[in-house]
Design a protein around this motif. Structure first.
Motif, PDB file in Angstrom:
ATOM      1  N   LYS A   1      12.580   4.594 -11.027  1.00 34.26           N
ATOM      2  CA  LYS A   1      13.099   3.292 -10.586  1.00 34.26           C
ATOM      3  C   LYS A   1      12.041   2.543  -9.773  1.00 34.26           C
ATOM      4  CE  LYS A   1      17.121   1.386  -8.201  1.00 34.26           C
ATOM      5  NZ  LYS A   1      18.404   1.729  -7.567  1.00 34.26           N
ATOM      6  N   LEU A   2      11.354   3.248  -8.878  1.00 31.29           N
ATOM      7  CA  LEU A   2      10.314   2.624  -8.061  1.00 31.29           C
ATOM      8  C   LEU A   2       9.092   2.226  -8.891  1.00 31.29           C
ATOM      9  CD1 LEU A   2      10.534   4.909  -4.898  1.00 31.29           C
ATOM     10  CD2 LEU A   2      11.377   2.547  -5.151  1.00 31.29           C
ATOM     11  N   ILE A   3       8.736   3.044  -9.876  1.00 37.22           N
ATOM     12  CA  ILE A   3       7.620   2.717 -10.767  1.00 37.22           C
ATOM     13  C   ILE A   3       7.918   1.410 -11.497  1.00 37.22           C
ATOM     14  CG2 ILE A   3       6.452   3.407 -12.909  1.00 37.22           C
ATOM     15  CD1 ILE A   3       6.957   6.374 -11.906  1.00 37.22           C
ATOM     16  N   LEU A   4       9.129   1.306 -12.032  1.00 36.59           N
ATOM     17  CA  LEU A   4       9.512   0.111 -12.789  1.00 36.59           C
ATOM     18  C   LEU A   4       9.611  -1.114 -11.884  1.00 36.59           C
ATOM     19  CD1 LEU A   4      12.125   1.728 -15.192  1.00 36.59           C
ATOM     20  CD2 LEU A   4       9.743   1.105 -15.687  1.00 36.59           C
ATOM     21  N   ARG A   5      10.082  -0.935 -10.656  1.00 37.76           N
ATOM     22  CA  ARG A   5      10.132  -2.041  -9.703  1.00 37.76           C
ATOM     23  C   ARG A   5       8.713  -2.500  -9.370  1.00 37.76           C
ATOM     24  NH1 ARG A   5      13.423  -0.610  -4.778  1.00 37.76           N
ATOM     25  NH2 ARG A   5      15.111  -0.953  -6.253  1.00 37.76           N
ATOM     26  N   GLY A   6       7.818  -1.547  -9.147  1.00 36.85           N
ATOM     27  CA  GLY A   6       6.423  -1.875  -8.875  1.00 36.85           C
ATOM     28  C   GLY A   6       5.797  -2.630 -10.029  1.00 36.85           C
ATOM     29  N   LYS A   7       6.119  -2.211 -11.239  1.00 36.78           N
ATOM     30  CA  LYS A   7       5.594  -2.885 -12.431  1.00 36.78           C
ATOM     31  C   LYS A   7       6.070  -4.334 -12.480  1.00 36.78           C
ATOM     32  CE  LYS A   7       5.507  -2.391 -17.439  1.00 36.78           C
ATOM     33  NZ  LYS A   7       5.966  -1.613 -18.581  1.00 36.78           N
ATOM     34  N   ARG A   8       7.362  -4.555 -12.203  1.00 42.80           N
ATOM     35  CA  ARG A   8       7.903  -5.919 -12.192  1.00 42.80           C
ATOM     36  C   ARG A   8       7.235  -6.787 -11.126  1.00 42.80           C
ATOM     37  NH1 ARG A   8      12.713  -3.224 -12.541  1.00 42.80           N
ATOM     38  NH2 ARG A   8      13.217  -3.705 -10.374  1.00 42.80           N
ATOM     39  N   LEU A   9       6.850  -6.160 -10.013  1.00 44.72           N
ATOM     40  CA  LEU A   9       6.197  -6.898  -8.934  1.00 44.72           C
ATOM     41  C   LEU A   9       4.703  -7.096  -9.176  1.00 44.72           C
ATOM     42  CD1 LEU A   9       7.931  -5.275  -5.831  1.00 44.72           C
ATOM     43  CD2 LEU A   9       8.323  -7.567  -6.772  1.00 44.72           C
ATOM     44  N   GLY A  10       4.192  -6.511 -10.257  1.00 41.76           N
ATOM     45  CA  GLY A  10       2.787  -6.693 -10.590  1.00 41.76           C
ATOM     46  C   GLY A  10       1.861  -5.619 -10.055  1.00 41.76           C
ATOM     47  N   PHE A  11       2.419  -4.528  -9.555  1.00 44.46           N
ATOM     48  CA  PHE A  11       1.588  -3.442  -9.059  1.00 44.46           C
ATOM     49  C   PHE A  11       1.090  -2.587 -10.220  1.00 44.46           C
ATOM     50  CE2 PHE A  11       4.252  -4.222  -5.264  1.00 44.46           C
ATOM     51  CZ  PHE A  11       3.259  -4.396  -4.325  1.00 44.46           C
ATOM     52  N   SER A  12      -0.140  -2.105 -10.106  1.00 49.36           N
ATOM     53  CA  SER A  12      -0.662  -1.166 -11.099  1.00 49.36           C
ATOM     54  C   SER A  12       0.032   0.183 -10.890  1.00 49.36           C
ATOM     55  CB  SER A  12      -2.172  -0.999 -10.934  1.00 49.36           C
ATOM     56  OG  SER A  12      -2.455  -0.296  -9.730  1.00 49.36           O
ATOM     57  N   LEU A  13      -0.113   1.075 -11.854  1.00 48.08           N
ATOM     58  CA  LEU A  13       0.483   2.400 -11.697  1.00 48.08           C
ATOM     59  C   LEU A  13      -0.145   3.139 -10.519  1.00 48.08           C
ATOM     60  CD1 LEU A  13       0.984   3.705 -15.334  1.00 48.08           C
ATOM     61  CD2 LEU A  13       2.692   2.858 -13.733  1.00 48.08           C
ATOM     62  N   ASP A  14      -1.447   2.961 -10.321  1.00 45.41           N
ATOM     63  CA  ASP A  14      -2.104   3.615  -9.190  1.00 45.41           C
ATOM     64  C   ASP A  14      -1.599   3.066  -7.862  1.00 45.41           C
ATOM     65  OD1 ASP A  14      -3.587   5.340 -10.782  1.00 45.41           O
ATOM     66  OD2 ASP A  14      -5.302   3.987 -10.899  1.00 45.41           O
ATOM     67  N   GLU A  15      -1.377   1.752  -7.798  1.00 45.52           N
ATOM     68  CA  GLU A  15      -0.824   1.157  -6.577  1.00 45.52           C
ATOM     69  C   GLU A  15       0.587   1.676  -6.323  1.00 45.52           C
ATOM     70  OE1 GLU A  15      -2.995  -3.210  -6.369  1.00 45.52           O
ATOM     71  OE2 GLU A  15      -1.423  -2.886  -7.873  1.00 45.52           O
ATOM     72  N   SER A  16       1.388   1.738  -7.383  1.00 42.90           N
ATOM     73  CA  SER A  16       2.749   2.261  -7.241  1.00 42.90           C
ATOM     74  C   SER A  16       2.723   3.717  -6.794  1.00 42.90           C
ATOM     75  CB  SER A  16       3.513   2.137  -8.562  1.00 42.90           C
ATOM     76  OG  SER A  16       3.799   0.794  -8.840  1.00 42.90           O
ATOM     77  N   ARG A  17       1.845   4.503  -7.398  1.00 45.98           N
ATOM     78  CA  ARG A  17       1.735   5.916  -7.031  1.00 45.98           C
ATOM     79  C   ARG A  17       1.402   6.044  -5.540  1.00 45.98           C
ATOM     80  NH1 ARG A  17      -0.192  10.127 -10.162  1.00 45.98           N
ATOM     81  NH2 ARG A  17      -1.277   8.667 -11.516  1.00 45.98           N
ATOM     82  N   GLU A  18       0.430   5.263  -5.077  1.00 43.07           N
ATOM     83  CA  GLU A  18       0.026   5.323  -3.679  1.00 43.07           C
ATOM     84  C   GLU A  18       1.208   5.039  -2.749  1.00 43.07           C
ATOM     85  OE1 GLU A  18      -2.748   2.851  -0.515  1.00 43.07           O
ATOM     86  OE2 GLU A  18      -3.028   2.504  -2.651  1.00 43.07           O
ATOM     87  N   ILE A  19       1.951   4.000  -3.079  1.00 44.87           N
ATOM     88  CA  ILE A  19       3.089   3.621  -2.240  1.00 44.87           C
ATOM     89  C   ILE A  19       4.194   4.675  -2.304  1.00 44.87           C
ATOM     90  CG2 ILE A  19       4.931   1.923  -1.930  1.00 44.87           C
ATOM     91  CD1 ILE A  19       2.814  -0.204  -2.871  1.00 44.87           C
ATOM     92  N   ILE A  20       4.501   5.152  -3.493  1.00 38.99           N
ATOM     93  CA  ILE A  20       5.558   6.156  -3.662  1.00 38.99           C
ATOM     94  C   ILE A  20       5.200   7.440  -2.924  1.00 38.99           C
ATOM     95  CG2 ILE A  20       6.699   7.665  -5.343  1.00 38.99           C
ATOM     96  CD1 ILE A  20       6.485   5.232  -7.322  1.00 38.99           C
ATOM     97  N   GLU A  21       3.944   7.842  -3.009  1.00 41.77           N
ATOM     98  CA  GLU A  21       3.534   9.097  -2.375  1.00 41.77           C
ATOM     99  C   GLU A  21       3.488   9.010  -0.852  1.00 41.77           C
ATOM    100  OE1 GLU A  21      -0.016  10.328  -4.433  1.00 41.77           O
ATOM    101  OE2 GLU A  21       1.155  11.028  -6.156  1.00 41.77           O
ATOM    102  N   MET A  22       3.578   7.809  -0.307  1.00 39.22           N
ATOM    103  CA  MET A  22       3.593   7.636   1.144  1.00 39.22           C
ATOM    104  C   MET A  22       4.993   7.840   1.725  1.00 39.22           C
ATOM    105  SD  MET A  22       1.101   4.356   1.524  1.00 39.22           S
ATOM    106  CE  MET A  22       0.688   4.533   3.254  1.00 39.22           C
ATOM    107  N   TYR A  23       5.969   8.125   0.876  1.00 38.59           N
ATOM    108  CA  TYR A  23       7.349   8.301   1.314  1.00 38.59           C
ATOM    109  C   TYR A  23       7.409   9.342   2.426  1.00 38.59           C
ATOM    110  CZ  TYR A  23      12.354   9.332   1.043  1.00 38.59           C
ATOM    111  OH  TYR A  23      13.683   9.522   1.340  1.00 38.59           O
ATOM    112  N   ASP A  24       7.928   8.940   3.577  1.00 35.46           N
ATOM    113  CA  ASP A  24       7.989   9.822   4.747  1.00 35.46           C
ATOM    114  C   ASP A  24       9.180   9.436   5.614  1.00 35.46           C
ATOM    115  OD1 ASP A  24       7.480  11.561   6.826  1.00 35.46           O
ATOM    116  OD2 ASP A  24       5.735  10.462   7.566  1.00 35.46           O
ATOM    117  N   PRO A  25      10.393   9.803   5.172  1.00 37.79           N
ATOM    118  CA  PRO A  25      11.588   9.393   5.912  1.00 37.79           C
ATOM    119  C   PRO A  25      11.635   9.937   7.334  1.00 37.79           C
ATOM    120  CG  PRO A  25      12.156  11.009   4.236  1.00 37.79           C
ATOM    121  CD  PRO A  25      10.717  10.645   4.027  1.00 37.79           C
ATOM    122  N   ALA A  26      10.949  11.048   7.597  1.00 39.39           N
ATOM    123  CA  ALA A  26      10.956  11.620   8.942  1.00 39.39           C
ATOM    124  C   ALA A  26      10.333  10.674   9.958  1.00 39.39           C
ATOM    125  CB  ALA A  26      10.208  12.953   8.943  1.00 39.39           C
TER     126      ALA A  26
END
Length: 135
Positions: free
Chosen positions: A58-83
């Motif tokens: 879902k986040l990959i597809l949202r990033g794609k709609r916003l114009g983010f590259s897959l690498d940009e999306s990966r970077e943002i997704i991998e930063m997930y840190d709810p703590a």
């Protein structure tokens, strides 16, 4: 009837389930898997996707709609840190949004300039045509 959090945690998805839900091809999902963005469990030949994989897709597809590259999306997704409130992730997302917005604003200015040039060229062409057609 609502499912309990325990039931939701145990829910799994097939590649067909995700394909239907998000309106994309199974080939696209396999592409994201090949790029290391999704990592389904394998049961024989079947791919079994977890709720986490579903959210990542879902986040990959949202990033794609916003114009983010897959690498940009990966970077943002991998930063997930709810703590820690996802502060770094959200800051990076905002930075990416600012960059995309600036890029789109420049493209809009370029399009408006080109439209003006087309209007001028059209006016000149019509005026020349009118001169050549007039008796």
């Amino acid at each position: 009837m609502k499912s309990s959090p325990k039931q939701a945690e145990n829910h799994v998805y097939s590649i067909s389930d995700l394909s239907r839900e998000f309106g994309i091809t199974t080939r696209a999902i396999r592409f994201y898997e090949d790029r290391g963005l999704l990592s389904p469990e394998r049961r024989g030949q079947a791919r079994i996707y977890s709720p986490e994989d579903r959210v990542r897709l879902k986040l990959i597809l949202r990033g794609k709609r916003l114009g983010f590259s897959l690498d940009e999306s990966r970077e943002i997704i991998e930063m997930y840190d709810p703590a820690h409130g996802n502060v770094e992730q959200l800051q990076r997302l905002l930075q990416g949004i600012e960059q995309k917005r600036a890029q789109l604003q420049q493209q809009l200015r370029d399009i408006q300039s080109l439209m003006g040039e087309l209007d001028e060229a059209e006016s000149r062409a019509r005026a020349s045509l009118a001169k050549n057609i007039s008796p």
